[in-house]
Design an enzyme around this catalytic site. Structure first.
Site, PDB file in Angstrom:
ATOM      1  N   GLY A  71      23.117  32.573  49.253  1.00  0.00           N
ATOM      2  CA  GLY A  71      23.653  31.237  49.430  1.00  0.00           C
ATOM      3  C   GLY A  71      24.111  30.720  48.093  1.00  0.00           C
ATOM      4  O   GLY A  71      23.958  31.404  47.086  1.00  0.00           O
ATOM      5  N   SER A  72      24.672  29.543  48.074  1.00  0.00           N
ATOM      6  CA  SER A  72      25.156  28.973  46.829  1.00  0.00           C
ATOM      7  C   SER A  72      23.993  28.384  46.038  1.00  0.00           C
ATOM      8  O   SER A  72      22.869  28.337  46.529  1.00  0.00           O
ATOM      9  CB  SER A  72      26.192  27.905  47.112  1.00  0.00           C
TER      10      SER A  72
ATOM     11  N   PRO B 126      21.105  35.881  43.691  1.00  0.00           N
ATOM     12  CA  PRO B 126      21.663  34.646  43.157  1.00  0.00           C
ATOM     13  C   PRO B 126      22.935  34.208  43.865  1.00  0.00           C
ATOM     14  O   PRO B 126      23.717  35.022  44.322  1.00  0.00           O
ATOM     15  CB  PRO B 126      21.971  34.996  41.709  1.00  0.00           C
TER      16      PRO B 126
ATOM     17  N   HIS C 243      25.099  32.123  42.310  1.00  0.00           N
ATOM     18  CA  HIS C 243      26.083  31.748  41.313  1.00  0.00           C
ATOM     19  C   HIS C 243      27.219  32.753  41.275  1.00  0.00           C
ATOM     20  O   HIS C 243      27.013  33.948  41.333  1.00  0.00           O
ATOM     21  CB  HIS C 243      25.413  31.637  39.947  1.00  0.00           C
TER      22      HIS C 243
ATOM     23  N   ASN D 262      20.946  25.234  56.551  1.00  0.00           N
ATOM     24  CA  ASN D 262      19.740  24.676  55.931  1.00  0.00           C
ATOM     25  C   ASN D 262      19.917  23.173  55.639  1.00  0.00           C
ATOM     26  O   ASN D 262      21.013  22.645  55.717  1.00  0.00           O
ATOM     27  CB  ASN D 262      19.462  25.452  54.635  1.00  0.00           C
TER      28      ASN D 262
ATOM     29  N   GLY E  40      41.030  59.597  13.400  1.00  0.00           N
ATOM     30  CA  GLY E  40      40.933  58.646  12.297  1.00  0.00           C
ATOM     31  C   GLY E  40      41.999  57.578  12.464  1.00  0.00           C
ATOM     32  O   GLY E  40      42.884  57.695  13.320  1.00  0.00           O
TER      33      GLY E  40
ATOM     34  N   SER F 221      45.246  55.077  11.816  1.00  0.00           N
ATOM     35  CA  SER F 221      46.628  55.324  11.434  1.00  0.00           C
ATOM     36  C   SER F 221      46.703  55.262   9.908  1.00  0.00           C
ATOM     37  O   SER F 221      46.124  54.371   9.283  1.00  0.00           O
ATOM     38  CB  SER F 221      47.521  54.247  12.060  1.00  0.00           C
TER      39      SER F 221
ATOM     40  N   SER G  51      45.337  57.395   7.871  1.00  0.00           N
ATOM     41  CA  SER G  51      44.135  57.928   7.227  1.00  0.00           C
ATOM     42  C   SER G  51      44.405  59.277   6.572  1.00  0.00           C
ATOM     43  O   SER G  51      43.649  59.729   5.720  1.00  0.00           O
ATOM     44  CB  SER G  51      43.006  58.076   8.250  1.00  0.00           C
TER      45      SER G  51
ATOM     46  N   SER H  59      43.194  58.914  18.487  1.00  0.00           N
ATOM     47  CA  SER H  59      42.150  59.040  19.531  1.00  0.00           C
ATOM     48  C   SER H  59      40.968  58.124  19.246  1.00  0.00           C
ATOM     49  O   SER H  59      39.891  58.581  18.899  1.00  0.00           O
ATOM     50  CB  SER H  59      41.705  60.498  19.692  1.00  0.00           C
TER      51      SER H  59
END
Lengths: 648, 301
Positions: free
Chosen positions: A39-40, A120, A122, A173, A481, A483, A485, A555
């Site tokens: 439920g909320s 929950p 939420h 409820n 490594g 760019s 490097s 990479s």
């Protein structure tokens, strides 16, 4: 109006005091129902559960004293007992007044034992509700009578339906706050029915309750006399929970399947296969088939500490022995010989994403289904489902709490059944290979192709034979490594040195590959992953051809480098980390790219607005602030030829 | 033929499934054995899971040297019966400093149990440890997963738990990290008693009522189990018919006056009683309402 708030309605079974043996006998034969409440935030879930515990005498005096004390201090029910305090467990939640995780509660009535998952309401916590729902036989959807059907109500109902819960209870409820109005109740139920039908929910029962006042919880309330009319369900919540049929009968009616968890081999004379029966039943003498191998045998014994059984049924954990010595190990599924489940490696599935980091299509994750653990990739979603409007939306990924439909490919065939038919062989989780978190949950719909149709072509000239002819061993030097490097420079020098030594090599360079093979790819995270995947596959083919392959790609993601490692034969993958600090690389800025990235003209640039995940245990570590490119190349060649190929 | 499993059969099957998953996926599992009734059930389930083999992991007792004598007797007997190795660990620092429940209060639990447990797990390099905790015992336990992940320094982060779906448990972890596993999470106190009853599982006789020497302190009935018990001036042990609902260090565990000499009588008393099981334990009351949660974040089981 009769106030029943503080009078426990559920009396302790009189048998306990009078005849404990008879009571134990009854209790021993109780069945179990697992359900969730959803439920909320303010729909009163915790209050309802507190009420169920209270009414079924699961709250003790010391707890009650603490509760009364706490109610005065932090309670939200002026003067009365705040039942929610009973179940809001963690300190942080107490302060915030909301439940933030799944909590499990237990209570008994004369007929059943109950396990309640308190989940929950939420919005951002969808994953917790799916978690709680995955083991539930029934869902109680709570609605605040003053507010009616809300977005969250729709969301929770959809999730419960998605997870395959067949028994739904719509609990309207806080009826005490709308004067127990029949009209209001009717209106809410009509609203809900229209929605439920639209998403395929065939059946639900609706009841007007008050968790706080106790109306229609254990007994029918005098405040809602109209609820007894034939047009209504007319039963209390407990009454329904005690009598609703549990899903296990359905599992039992299906053909026998048992995933093998553990091969039990205490000595040479005993070889047993341990697992929990997923569906159906089995007896000694039954013909079984082990999947994916397809080998058949007959069940010889069903072994337990309490003696052999003449039958094992869905839900039981047992150990089976076979009449024949056939291969069978963890991850295999033992099934009825005549009606085996399917084996496949490509599927369509519903997915619920559960991690803060979004799904990365193409990345390899661990997929666990039953006792099978395989490597799997998820394709870009076909669509996601907006759980508020139920609309299908286009999407490139799945964010936290997103639900979508996508194709899933596993690196080897797995034994499965559609989730709708078999939760145990159709539900799976996805695990991030680096963080080890559970990042997603999935439900298989169907296979996209039968794996048995796809064969590896067995070749007569082996990869070893090709490498031997070249007097070398296949290897992959994977440079990574930032760019600038120095990857390309050093890789180039390494290739020249190897070539001069008579080695057969091939250098795959980032920029060059992007001009041809990968020219359709950009620089988004997903495209970068696909770029590396393709390069990895090409590198594998080249090592199959017996070559020493050198690659020079930024990479940036650890997961992709590990994916390439997993493609290669054991020991063939050598990660070469060209370690140049960002400020040094940026100061060099050979191609002028850092300048562009800093100005915003270049997006997703590694090190600037896209992360670089440095290797943790590279095979070779080159610190370019302490070593020239020439020295680095020399060291790499030495390490490759000396360290990994001492015999050449 | 249709057969619906009873709740105890379902709980038993679930627990056995959990124990087998851990053994299949962990490198070096261990079962924490505290000799109490929950440990007794957990050990029995482990024996069932691997029968006819003995469970393929050792038992670890993180001892404080202050347990009831009857507990040490049963511990050794059960290790022999199960065919498992028994490892007993004493925190050397606590031993050296003579840490005891009479003089050191909360430090006693912290050093012998919390620190002792961490030291023992590190010493043997266990990457998965079974514990007999149940969700119905205490509020923070109700939210803990069955596979509960611990950092390399044994910390628990209640906000960052892995989702646990269906019966699929994720046992993957990095080097140095470990998992605490609670196979009887979903059992209640009544389930435990009934299972012991149905399976004739041996338990410490202290769970049954008998005349025992006791003194009353701070509203708790304490049993004078050996002569290390320092009597206050004017205190004289009194024989009372008592039994225990939980067992820990004898100077910290409160008894209840009782005449329940058989299991059904114990269960009867349990069901008719009006106070919760952990009420006799001092540990939960520390640090206000959040006592156990704080302890767990520090690494207590």
């Amino acid at each position: 109006m009769t106030d029943t708030t503080n009078e426990p309605v559920y009396v302790v079974d009189s048998l306990i005091a009078e005849d404990i043996d008879a009571y134990l006998d009854t209790h021993q034969h109780k069945t179990m129902l697992r359900f969730i409440t959803c439920g909320s935030v303010d729909d009163g879930k915790s209050t309802l559960i507190g009420r169920l515990l209270y009414d079924s005498k699961m709250i003790f005096e010391d707890q009650l004293a603490a509760l009364e004390n706490d109610s005065k201090k932090v309670g939200t029910q002026a003067g009365g007992i705040d039942f929610a305090l009973l179940v809001d467990g963690l300190a942080a939640e107490r302060e915030q007044g909301i439940t933030i995780d799944v909590a499990y509660r237990f209570f008994n009535t004369e007929k059943r034992k109950f396990i309640v998952a308190d989940t929950p309401g939420h919005e951002q916590y969808t994953r917790n509700m799916v978690t709680g729902a995955s083991t539930a036989d029934l869902a109680v959807i709570l609605i605040d009578a003053r507010k009616g059907v809300l977005t969250q109500t729709r969301r929770h109902s959809f999730l419960a339906h998605l997870i395959g819960i067949r028994n739904l209870v719509l609990a309207v409820n806080k009826m005490d706050l709308v004067d127990y109005s029949q009209e209001r109740f009717d209106q809410i139920v009509a609203d809900y029915r229209a929605f439920a039908t639209s998403i395929g929910i065939e059946n639900f029962v609706a009841m007007p309750i008050s968790g706080y006042m106790g109306d229609n919880i254990t007994t029918l309330s005098d405040n809602t006399p109209w609820y007894r009319a034939p047009a209504y369900f007319g039963r209390s919540l407990i009454d329904h929970l005690e009598t609703v049929e549990v899903d296990t009968t359905r599992d039992l009616a299906r053909p026998f399947r048992m995933p093998v968890q553990w091969v039990n081999r205490p000595n040479l004379d005993f070889r047993g296969f341990a697992g929990q029966v997923a569906t159906g039943s089995v007896r000694p003498g039954d013909e079984i088939r082990v999947l994916p191998s397809g080998k058949t045998s007959t069940v010889e014994r069903i072994v337990t500490l309490d003696g052999d059984l003449d039958q094992a049924v869905a839900g039981q954990s047992v150990t089976l022995t076979f009449a024949d010595e056939i291969d069978c190990s963890r991850g295999d599924v033992i099934a009825l010989s005549d009606a085996p489940p399917q084996v496949a490696d490509q599927f369509e599935a519903s997915l619920v994403w559960m991690a803060d980091t979004a799904l990365i299509p193409g990345r390899a994750y661990w997929l666990k289904l039953g006792s099978q653990m395989v490597s799997a990739t998820v394709h870009a979603p076909k669509y996601t489902i907006n759980v508020n409007t139920m609309e299908h939306c286009a999407a490139k990924t799945l964010e936290l709490n997103a639900i979508g439909v996508a194709e899933v490919t596993t690196d080897k065939p797995i034994v499965f059944e559609p989730y709708a038919e078999n939760r145990q062989l159709g539900g799976f989780i996805l695990i991030d290979k680096i963080t080890n978190s559970t990042v997603g949950a999935g439900m298989l719909h169907f296979s996209l192709r039968r794996a048995q149709n796809v064969h590896w072509q067995a070749l007569d000239v082996t990869r070893e034979a090709r490498a031997e002819q070249k007097h070398q061993k296949s290897a992959l030097l994977w440079f990574t490594g930032l760019s600038g490097s120095g990857k390309s420079t050093i890789a180039n020098l390494v290739e020249k040195k190897l070539h001069a030594l008579g080695k057969h090599t091939f250098l795959l360079d980032g920029d060059n590959v992007r001009h041809g093979l990968n020219k359709d790819l950009g620089f988004t995270e997903a495209d970068r992953i696909e770029n590396i995947r393709r390069v990895g596959e090409v590198a594998r083919l080249m090592t199959d051809a017996g070559l020493i392959v050198i690659t020079a790609f930024i990479s940036p993601f650890r997961a992709e480098r590990e994916m390439v490692r997993s493609l290669m034969a054991e020991g063939e993958f050598n990660e070469v980390f060209i370690d140049t600090p960002l400020d040094v690389a940026e100061a060099r800025d050979v191609k002028g790219l850092y300048k562009k990235a800093r100005s915003g003209a270049l997006k997703n640039f590694t090190g600037i607005d896209s992360p670089y995940e440095a290797p943790q245990n590279p095979e070779i570590h080159v610190d370019t602030t302490r070593m020239s490119a020439e020295d680095a190349a020399e060291m790499i060649v030495d390490r490759l030829l000396g360290h990994w190929m001492p015999e050449i | 033929m249709s057969k619906t499993l009873t709740h105890l059969e379902r709980l038993e099957a679930e627990s056995i499934h959990i124990i087998r998953e851990v053994v299949a996926e962990a490198e070096n599992p261990v079962m924490l054995y505290s000799v109490g009734k929950d440990s007794a059930v957990m050990l029995h389930l482990a024996r069932k899971a691997f029968y006819p083999a003995p469970p393929p992991f050792p038992l670890l007792h993180v001892d404080t040297t202050w347990k009831f004598r009857a507990m040490y007797e049963l511990r050794d007997k059960m290790a022999e019966l199960s065919g498992m190795d028994l490892l007993v660990y004493h925190n050397p620092e606590a031993e050296e400093r003579g840490i005891n429940p009479f003089d050191h209060g909360a430090l006693h639990t912290d050093m012998w149990k919390t620190e002792g447990l961490k030291q023992a797990l590190d010493k043997y390099g266990f990457d998965a440890a079974f514990g007999g905790a149940r969700r119905d015992e205490e509020k923070s336990r109700a939210k803990e997963r069955i596979f509960s992940f611990r950092t390399a320094s044994h910390g628990w982060d209640p906000k960052n738990q892995r989702p646990e779906l269906w019966n699929l448990y994720n046992a993957k972890k990095a080097k140095g990290e470990s998992i605490r596993v609670f196979p009887i999470s979903n059992w209640t106190e009544l389930d435990v008693w009934q299972y012991i009853h149905l399976n004739n599982i041996p338990i410490v006789p202290l769970y049954f009522a008998a005349p025992r020497p006791t003194v009353e302190r701070d509203g708790m009935l304490l049993m004078v189990d050996d002569d290390r018990f320092p009597l206050k001036p004017g205190e004289e042990p009194v024989m009372r018919s008592i039994r225990f609902r939980t067992l820990g260090c004898y100077p910290l565990t409160g008894a209840v006056e009782s005449s329940a000499k058989t299991l059904p009588e114990v269960i009867q008393e349990t069901l008719l009683t009006t106070t919760s099981e952990r009420q006799g334990r001092a540990i939960d009351k520390d640090a206000g309402g959040a006592g156990m949660e704080v302890k767990k974040q520090q690494g207590y089981f």
